[in-house]
Each structure stands twice: as structure tokens, then as C-alpha cells.
Write a protein that holds these residues in place. Structure first.
Motif, short mmCIF file in Angstrom:
data_model
loop_
_atom_site.label_atom_id
_atom_site.label_comp_id
_atom_site.label_asym_id
_atom_site.label_seq_id
_atom_site.Cartn_x
_atom_site.Cartn_y
_atom_site.Cartn_z
N ASN A 15 35.93 48.83 33.82
CA ASN A 15 37.00 48.77 34.82
C ASN A 15 37.66 50.15 34.89
OD1 ASN A 15 38.91 47.85 36.64
ND2 ASN A 15 40.27 47.06 35.04
N VAL B 179 27.86 46.00 41.83
CA VAL B 179 28.51 46.40 40.57
C VAL B 179 27.50 47.02 39.60
CG1 VAL B 179 30.29 44.62 40.79
CG2 VAL B 179 28.17 44.11 39.53
N CYS C 264 33.24 47.14 37.10
CA CYS C 264 34.04 45.99 37.55
C CYS C 264 35.39 46.43 38.09
CB CYS C 264 34.22 44.97 36.42
SG CYS C 264 35.27 45.50 35.05
N ALA D 50 33.49 49.94 42.42
CA ALA D 50 32.35 49.11 42.81
C ALA D 50 32.34 48.95 44.33
CB ALA D 50 32.44 47.74 42.14
N PRO E 79 35.89 43.02 42.52
CA PRO E 79 34.89 43.61 41.62
C PRO E 79 34.80 42.91 40.26
CG PRO E 79 36.20 45.32 42.67
CD PRO E 79 36.88 44.01 42.96
N ALA F 291 31.34 41.25 39.07
CA ALA F 291 30.70 41.67 37.82
C ALA F 291 30.49 40.47 36.90
CB ALA F 291 31.54 42.73 37.12
#
Length: 520
Positions: A291, A485, A495, A499, A509, A513
Motif C-alpha cells: 500500500n 494490482v 494495493c 494500482a 485497490p 488486491a
């Protein structure tokens, strides 16, 4: 410090922003063993609320302000205790016409809007064009938005789903400036429409890259309606409930843990991280979800850095007022004017001029911006005493201020830009905004400003880009994978906002993911 023995997880999530928390909640609820590692001392990333001013009982959404792209599906799937409220007013744009002070107030009531357009322009032409234009966008939104939480459609599949060649050409093939100029004649109306293409995006209306079109699309399809809603309790209410949901499902959330490296062979991975006391540890995982920006992912993998993303181009300002300021346009109650998006210096020609100045390396002389008063819609973010005394919050988002303009001296450029931005607002007020600002416990005005470089330093956004990189159209391309992703490693996924179909406060996202991990 020596590296400690590793733990083993089904998934390690790098970054505890809202998308990482969405992924963690889905995976943990599916019975997976999940670890979230967050560098900061709190989760939430850019979607947080904070007491920004010393000794003042006001909990502001500090970086992200409004919610549009969060699907109800995610809220339902995760049983989130989270709500949003719609704003009665869409926007107010003050201006001068024929020596008189006036403005355009757009609400949810068609009859009032017709009269507002007529008073501004002298005819129904712009109102009719507005209704037709946003009617088309509403139909596109209803068809495109549901696809964002499924596998990526092909371009042809999405085009068939839109089922409107004129709308497809307007949004996906031609610069949005052509559509705006072909449909609207009034400069102010054109500017109000264009602003949705420029939020955090440094581009001209006719940029051949269509960067502005992609920004526009994501700003008008949210929820299938395009509505931008106020999060009840502030943006932190969303990430707090996401964190609680993930923990309740069994996910481990560790703050103050900075990830240093990811090693993966595509089937198994090890994540090296450092705790606040300097201890390095390893966590093994079947999957790693990142992330963070693609630039950060490349660094963690030891890959060559990808092409630098477009730089961030926004000024973010948080304020607390003792009262809303009086307007020069006495026909509009300030509580109405500030209830939606208050546009400042955002006529079409003004936006073009600001872009040209910034592209030439100068801070815009008349910086465009838009302002929101969240406390009018959700007073719960104010302490009871402040609410009773009539205090209000204001958040300002400035446009066309790319990171390059702050590189030489961020502090001086920030001060200069803030001063000129507030001067543009003051031009429409019947009293200086400074007279309305509250003060903190030390007697300082309750106002803070963040440049792109501030956001890069505080949140790790490359160049202050709030989308992590250029937004992508929501359809599959050669390297996007099934969910948008995927990375070069089968068990390492993006994520975050970088993405495909990322950007904004959406959780999309994170959801996508998690679905990729679960084999959906």
C-alpha cells in the motif's frame, strides 16, 4: 542491530493506509493470517483526522476531505460502522458581472438551478447544456462504477458497457477541453466544469495525454452518481473502523514498523522491517501487498525505479474559524455558499492563466482553489463548546501548484502562495478572512498549509502526487493484469492508489488486491 527470527503469515501488508486496511479486513475475514506494517505511529495514511491546532477541540480531516469513490459494496461486505452525509449544495462560485457582485449557486433542486443560471447568464442556454452534460455523465457513472470492483474489463468491453459513442469520445478519446468548450459558452460555467479534471493534476484542458480526462472521470463516477459526500466523524472515522474491523477479524496491525526490503521468488516472500527501537525482523509470507507508491515498491524490491510519476500540484490548507465570513454577494447566505464547494479564481480563463504561469516556473498570481466547510454538514467534528459558539472548519484545495515551484525554498513559496490564495478569497468577502480565524492555545491563528513537498515528506507521496502516479483509465492494458494490482512477481501486489483504478478515498485497490489473493 541483529535480525530476529521470522514469523510466517499468509499475507504481509506494507502500509496501513485505508487501502491496506481494506485488504487486511477482507483477507482476515477470509481466515488468512495477516500482518500490517505501518511506518508511522498510527494507521490511516492520508485518510486521517487529527487535532491540528494546539488546545483546540476540533478534529479535522487533515489530508483527504471528502468521499466519492468508496463503494457501498465494501461497506456492506466488511460490516463497517461508517456513514456519509450528502451536501445540500453542490457548489457556489462568486464572480462579478456588469459591475455587480453575483455568483452561481448549484444545488440539488433543478428549478432553483435554472434560475441561478438565468440570473448569471441572462438565458437558459447554459442551464440546458449543464443538464444534458451531467445527465450524460450520470449515465456513464452508473455503467462504469460497478466495474471497479471486478476484474478489469477490456477497452472494448468497457466501451460496449458505456453504450454511448459520443460520451465515450468525450471522456476517453478527446481532451475534455473540447467537450467543455463545445457545450458551454460562459467562462465561469466552463471553469466550474473543468475543475474536476484538475484536482491534484497539473494539466491543460487540451493536454493530448488525456491526464485531465482520467482525473475528470474518477471525479464524476463515484458511487454511480458522482456525488462527493462528507464522512460523518471526519475521515479518521473510516480508517478507525477499518482498523477495528481488521483487528476483530484477527489481523495484526503494527505501527512504528518501517519496511526495509522485500525478497520474493514469486511464490514465497520475506519482508524485512525495523521497529522504533532499531531492531530488524523478518516476516515470511505467501503474499505481500504494498500500500505504497510504485516508486516505493521498486525500491523495496531492489528494482530499477519506474518512470517518475507526474508531480503533485496542490496546496492543502486547514482552517478553523470563529464564524463564517460575510460575502460581498448578499443574495447568498454564507452557510449556503460554503456548504458545498466554494470555487475561487476558477473561471476557465483563470485556470488557463494559472496553468501557464506554473508551467513557466512561477507561482500563479491568482491561484485557483476550492473550499469546503465540513462542519456545516457534520458538526460532530467540533467539540460541543465550539459548535455552540458557531465555530466552523474550512479546508482549501489549491490547483496548479506543481512541486517544482517549491523545490528552491519550500517554506518561502508556501507562505507566498498561501498569502496570495487567501487574497483571492478575500476579494469575494465583505470582511477579511483573517478576522474570522480562531486562535490556538498559544494565540496563533488556526491555519496550516501543506505543499506537495510537505506531503512527500509526511506521507511518502512521490513528488506530493496524491494518486501515487498518473491515473489510468479503468480498463485492461498489456501490463495491467487481471485485477490491475499485479506486479512482475506473482505473489507481490500493489494495493494502494498506484494500482489501476486507484486514487481517492475508495478502498478499491485494497479490495481488488484481496480478491486477487483469494483467487476470485
Amino acid at each position: 542491530m541483529p535480525t530476529q527470527a521470522r514469523d510466517v503469515y499468509d499475507a504481509v501488508i506494507v502500509g496501513g493506509g485505508h487501502n491496506g486496511l481494506v485488504a487486511a479486513a477482507y483477507l482476515a475475514r477470509a481466515g488468512r493470517r495477516v500482518l500490517v506494517l505501518e511506518r508511522l505511529d498510527h494507521t490511516g495514511g492520508a485518510a486521517v483526522s487529527t487535532y491540528a491546532f494546539e488546545g483546540v477541540d476540533a478534529r479535522l480531516s487533515r489530508y483527504s476531505y471528502l468521499v466519492s469513490l468508496l463503494p457501498k459494496k465494501i461497506v456492506r461486505d466488511l460490516d463497517l460502522n461508517f456513514a456519509v452525509r450528502k451536501r445540500d449544495v453542490s457548489s457556489y462560485t462568486p464572480t462579478g458581472r456588469d459591475g455587480r457582485t453575483t455568483g452561481l449557486l448549484v444545488t440539488g433542486q433543478s428549478g432553483r438551478n435554472r434560475e441561478a443560471f438565468r440570473q448569471l447568464t441572462g438565458s437558459d442556454r447554459e442551464f440546458t447544456a449543464w443538464q444534458e452534460f451531467y445527465g450524460t455523465l450520470g449515465r456513464v457513472a452508473g455503467r462504469v462504477f460497478p466495474t471497479l470492483t471486478g476484474p478489469l474489463p477490456s477497452r472494448a468491453e468497457l466501451r460496449e458497457r458505456v453504450d454511448d459513442e459520443a460520451a465515450w469520445r468525450m471522456l476517453f478519446d478527446e481532451p475534455i477541453g473540447a467537450a467543455i468548450e463545445g457545450r458551454f459558452a460562459d467562462d465561469l460555467v466552463r471553469g466550474v466544469v473543468l475543475t474536476d479534471a484538475l484536482i491534484g493534476t497539473f494539466a491543460d484542458a487540451h493536454d493530448p495525454s488525456l491526464r485531465q480526462n482520467r482525473c475528470f472521470l474518477y471525479h464524476v463516477i463515484g458511487g454511480g452518481t458522482g456525488d462527493w459526500d462528507v464522512p460523518v466523524g471526519g475521515m479518521g472515522a473510516l480508517t478507525d473502523t477499518l482498523a477495528a474491523t481488521a483487528r476483530a477479524a484477527g489481523a495484526e496491525l503494527r505501527t512504528g514498523h518501517e519496511v526495509l526490503r522485500i525478497d520474493s521468488d514469486g511464490t514465497a516472500a520475506e519482508v524485512t522491517y525495523r521497529t522504533a527501537d532499531g531492531t530488524e525482523s523478518l516476516a515470511a509470507a505467501r503474499h505481500v501487498l504494498v500500500n505504497a507508491a510504485p516508486q516505493t515498491l521498486a525500491a523495496l524490491l531492489g528494482d530499477p525505479p519506474p518512470q517518475p510519476p507526474a508531480e503533485g500540484a496542490q496546496l492543502k490548507v486547514n482552517m478553523l474559524l470563529k464564524r463564517l465570513p460575510r460575502l460581498k454577494d448578499r443574495s447568498v447566505d454564507p452557510r449556503r455558499a460554503f456548504a458545498g464547494t466554494f470555487h475561487v479564481a476558477e473561471g476557465y480563463a483563470q485556470l488557463e492563466a494559472a496553468y501557464a504561469e506554473a508551467r513557466a516556473g512561477r507561482l500563479p498570481g491568482a491561484p485557483p482553489s476550492e473550499i469546503y466547510c465540513h462542519s456545516l454538514t457534520d458538526p460532530s467534528i467540533l467539540g460541543p463548546a465550539l459548535a455552540a459558539e458557531g465555530y466552523q472548519t474550512l479546508t482549501l484545495f489549491g490547483l496548479h501548484t506543481p512541486a517544482r515551484l517549491f523545490a528552491a525554498d519550500n517554506d518561502t513559496a508556501r507562505e507566498t502562495l498561501l498569502k496570495s490564495t487567501l487574497a483571492q478569497l478575500d476579494a469575494h468577502l465583505d470582511e477579511p478572512l483573517a478576522d474570522c480565524l480562531a486562535v490556538d492555545a498559544a494565540g496563533r491563528p488556526c491555519i496550516e498549509a501543506k505543499t506537495p513537498l510537505d506531503l512527500e515528506r509526511e506521507l511518502g507521496l512521490p513528488g506530493g502526487n496524491i494518486f501515487h502516479r498518473d491515473l489510468s483509465f479503468p480498463y485492461a492494458q498489456e501490463d495491467t493484469g487481471r485485477w490491475g494490482v499485479e506486479t512482475r512477481l506473482a505473489n507481490v501486489l500493489l494495493c494502494g492508489a498506484g494500482a489501476v483504478r486507484g486514487g481517492g478515498v475508495s478502498g478499491i485497490p485494497g479490495h481488488n488486491a484481496a480478491m486477487a489473493v483469494l483467487g476470485q
